[in-house]
Design a protein around this motif. Structure first.
Motif, PDB file in Angstrom:
ATOM      1  N   MET A  17       2.036   6.538  -6.699  1.00  6.43           N
ATOM      2  CA  MET A  17       2.612   6.807  -5.402  1.00  6.43           C
ATOM      3  C   MET A  17       3.137   5.475  -4.841  1.00  6.43           C
ATOM      4  N   SER A  18       4.348   5.485  -4.361  1.00  3.11           N
ATOM      5  CA  SER A  18       4.946   4.276  -3.789  1.00  3.11           C
ATOM      6  C   SER A  18       4.324   3.997  -2.423  1.00  3.11           C
ATOM      7  N   LEU A  19       4.526   2.771  -1.945  1.00  3.32           N
ATOM      8  CA  LEU A  19       4.004   2.436  -0.619  1.00  3.32           C
ATOM      9  C   LEU A  19       4.684   3.273   0.464  1.00  3.32           C
ATOM     10  N   ALA A  20       5.966   3.576   0.295  1.00  3.10           N
ATOM     11  CA  ALA A  20       6.656   4.421   1.277  1.00  3.10           C
ATOM     12  C   ALA A  20       6.032   5.818   1.310  1.00  3.10           C
ATOM     13  N   GLU A  21       5.731   6.374   0.136  1.00  2.00           N
ATOM     14  CA  GLU A  21       5.085   7.696   0.070  1.00  2.00           C
ATOM     15  C   GLU A  21       3.679   7.637   0.657  1.00  2.00           C
ATOM     16  N   LYS A  22       2.984   6.542   0.357  1.00  3.15           N
ATOM     17  CA  LYS A  22       1.632   6.370   0.875  1.00  3.15           C
ATOM     18  C   LYS A  22       1.654   6.308   2.403  1.00  3.15           C
ATOM     19  N   GLN A  23       2.649   5.612   2.944  1.00  2.00           N
ATOM     20  CA  GLN A  23       2.771   5.530   4.390  1.00  2.00           C
ATOM     21  C   GLN A  23       3.012   6.910   4.982  1.00  2.00           C
ATOM     22  N   GLN A  24       3.928   7.672   4.389  1.00  2.00           N
ATOM     23  CA  GLN A  24       4.222   9.012   4.899  1.00  2.00           C
ATOM     24  C   GLN A  24       2.964   9.877   4.906  1.00  2.00           C
ATOM     25  N   GLU A  43      -5.767  -4.805 -13.832  1.00  2.00           N
ATOM     26  CA  GLU A  43      -4.775  -4.049 -14.605  1.00  2.00           C
ATOM     27  C   GLU A  43      -3.423  -4.008 -13.897  1.00  2.00           C
ATOM     28  N   GLY A  44      -3.040  -5.140 -13.304  1.00  2.00           N
ATOM     29  CA  GLY A  44      -1.734  -5.260 -12.672  1.00  2.00           C
ATOM     30  C   GLY A  44      -1.612  -4.632 -11.300  1.00  2.00           C
ATOM     31  N   ARG A  45      -2.710  -4.180 -10.733  1.00  2.00           N
ATOM     32  CA  ARG A  45      -2.708  -3.541  -9.408  1.00  2.00           C
ATOM     33  C   ARG A  45      -3.627  -4.296  -8.463  1.00  2.00           C
ATOM     34  N   CYS A  46      -3.221  -4.382  -7.205  1.00  2.00           N
ATOM     35  CA  CYS A  46      -4.019  -5.044  -6.180  1.00  2.00           C
ATOM     36  C   CYS A  46      -5.084  -4.081  -5.651  1.00  2.00           C
ATOM     37  N   HIS A  47      -6.234  -4.642  -5.368  1.00  4.28           N
ATOM     38  CA  HIS A  47      -7.331  -3.873  -4.771  1.00  4.28           C
ATOM     39  C   HIS A  47      -7.943  -4.725  -3.676  1.00  4.28           C
ATOM     40  N   PHE A  48      -8.123  -4.123  -2.505  1.00  6.84           N
ATOM     41  CA  PHE A  48      -8.625  -4.843  -1.346  1.00  6.84           C
ATOM     42  C   PHE A  48      -9.856  -4.160  -0.787  1.00  6.84           C
ATOM     43  N   ARG A  49     -10.779  -4.986  -0.341  1.00 10.31           N
ATOM     44  CA  ARG A  49     -11.968  -4.525   0.380  1.00 10.31           C
ATOM     45  C   ARG A  49     -12.079  -5.383   1.631  1.00 10.31           C
ATOM     46  N   CYS A  50     -12.727  -4.852   2.653  1.00  6.60           N
ATOM     47  CA  CYS A  50     -12.771  -5.587   3.912  1.00  6.60           C
ATOM     48  C   CYS A  50     -14.023  -5.249   4.691  1.00  6.60           C
ATOM     49  N   LEU A 102      -8.516  -2.787   9.500  1.00  9.04           N
ATOM     50  CA  LEU A 102      -8.510  -3.439   8.193  1.00  9.04           C
ATOM     51  C   LEU A 102      -8.618  -2.419   7.065  1.00  9.04           C
ATOM     52  N   VAL A 103      -9.453  -1.412   7.244  1.00 10.24           N
ATOM     53  CA  VAL A 103      -9.575  -0.365   6.224  1.00 10.24           C
ATOM     54  C   VAL A 103      -8.229   0.330   6.025  1.00 10.24           C
ATOM     55  N   LEU A 104      -7.533   0.638   7.126  1.00 16.90           N
ATOM     56  CA  LEU A 104      -6.208   1.256   7.010  1.00 16.90           C
ATOM     57  C   LEU A 104      -5.266   0.376   6.194  1.00 16.90           C
ATOM     58  N   ILE A 105      -5.227  -0.897   6.532  1.00 18.95           N
ATOM     59  CA  ILE A 105      -4.309  -1.813   5.858  1.00 18.95           C
ATOM     60  C   ILE A 105      -4.717  -2.015   4.398  1.00 18.95           C
ATOM     61  N   CYS A 106      -6.007  -2.197   4.152  1.00 22.35           N
ATOM     62  CA  CYS A 106      -6.469  -2.382   2.772  1.00 22.35           C
ATOM     63  C   CYS A 106      -6.201  -1.133   1.929  1.00 22.35           C
ATOM     64  N   ASP A 107      -6.459   0.037   2.489  1.00 22.08           N
ATOM     65  CA  ASP A 107      -6.169   1.281   1.767  1.00 22.08           C
ATOM     66  C   ASP A 107      -4.674   1.414   1.491  1.00 22.08           C
ATOM     67  N   PHE A 108      -3.876   1.025   2.463  1.00 22.07           N
ATOM     68  CA  PHE A 108      -2.429   1.134   2.317  1.00 22.07           C
ATOM     69  C   PHE A 108      -1.939   0.288   1.145  1.00 22.07           C
ATOM     70  N   TYR A 109      -2.367  -0.956   1.083  1.00 19.78           N
ATOM     71  CA  TYR A 109      -1.870  -1.863   0.045  1.00 19.78           C
ATOM     72  C   TYR A 109      -2.620  -1.760  -1.276  1.00 19.78           C
ATOM     73  N   SER A 110      -3.818  -1.205  -1.289  1.00 18.80           N
ATOM     74  CA  SER A 110      -4.571  -1.095  -2.533  1.00 18.80           C
ATOM     75  C   SER A 110      -3.874  -0.179  -3.523  1.00 18.80           C
ATOM     76  N   ASP A 111      -3.922  -0.563  -4.755  1.00 21.16           N
ATOM     77  CA  ASP A 111      -3.348   0.135  -5.900  1.00 21.16           C
ATOM     78  C   ASP A 111      -1.847  -0.098  -6.048  1.00 21.16           C
ATOM     79  N   GLU A 114       5.042  -5.183  -5.210  1.00 19.08           N
ATOM     80  CA  GLU A 114       5.202  -4.201  -4.125  1.00 19.08           C
ATOM     81  C   GLU A 114       4.581  -4.712  -2.827  1.00 19.08           C
ATOM     82  N   VAL A 115       3.415  -5.319  -2.939  1.00 22.70           N
ATOM     83  CA  VAL A 115       2.756  -5.852  -1.738  1.00 22.70           C
ATOM     84  C   VAL A 115       3.617  -6.944  -1.121  1.00 22.70           C
TER      85      VAL A 115
END
Length: 113
Positions: A1-8, A63-70, A81-90, A95-96
């Motif tokens: 899923m793209s970040l644009a799709e994730k945002q929607q 594996e080439g993907r970002c993962h964030f915890r906060c 922070l959870v919203l933002i980390c979830d948004f950018y994770s994976d 893309e980030v």
């Protein structure tokens, strides 16, 4: 899923809640269900500088993907922070880096922040 799709999807999930206070409470509640960062990760290197609250973000690439915890000492800051980390994770690092924070302004405006 793209970040644009994730945002929607995120916007749609919160937009169905009519009351702004209930949306706000949903953000905080989602963050409460997350486990806190372990104490060893609450380091100065992971601390969000300039934040009035104590807040930490830990990022890694697997594996080439970002993962964030906060974590944060304020429920509101932790929720955001959870919203933002979830948004950018994976997302990939590219893309980030290519995604302006303005992408999530719509979501933040839904909870009146």
């Amino acid at each position: 899923m793209s970040l644009a799709e994730k945002q929607q999807q995120l916007v749609a999930n919160y937009a169905i809640i009519d009351d702004p206070q209930e949306r706000f409470a949903a953000v905080v509640d989602q963050a409460r269900r997350r486990p806190p960062l372990p104490e060893p990760e609450r380091t100065e290197a992971n601390r969000v500088k300039g934040c009035v609250s104590l807040a930490w973000v830990v990022g890694e690439v697997r594996e080439g993907r970002c993962h964030f915890r906060c974590d944060a000492d304020s429920p509101l800051v932790r929720g955001l922070l959870v919203l933002i980390c979830d948004f950018y994770s994976d997302a990939t690092p590219a893309e980030v880096a290519a995604t302006e924070p303005a992408l999530i302004e719509q979501l933040l405006s839904l909870i009146h922040i």
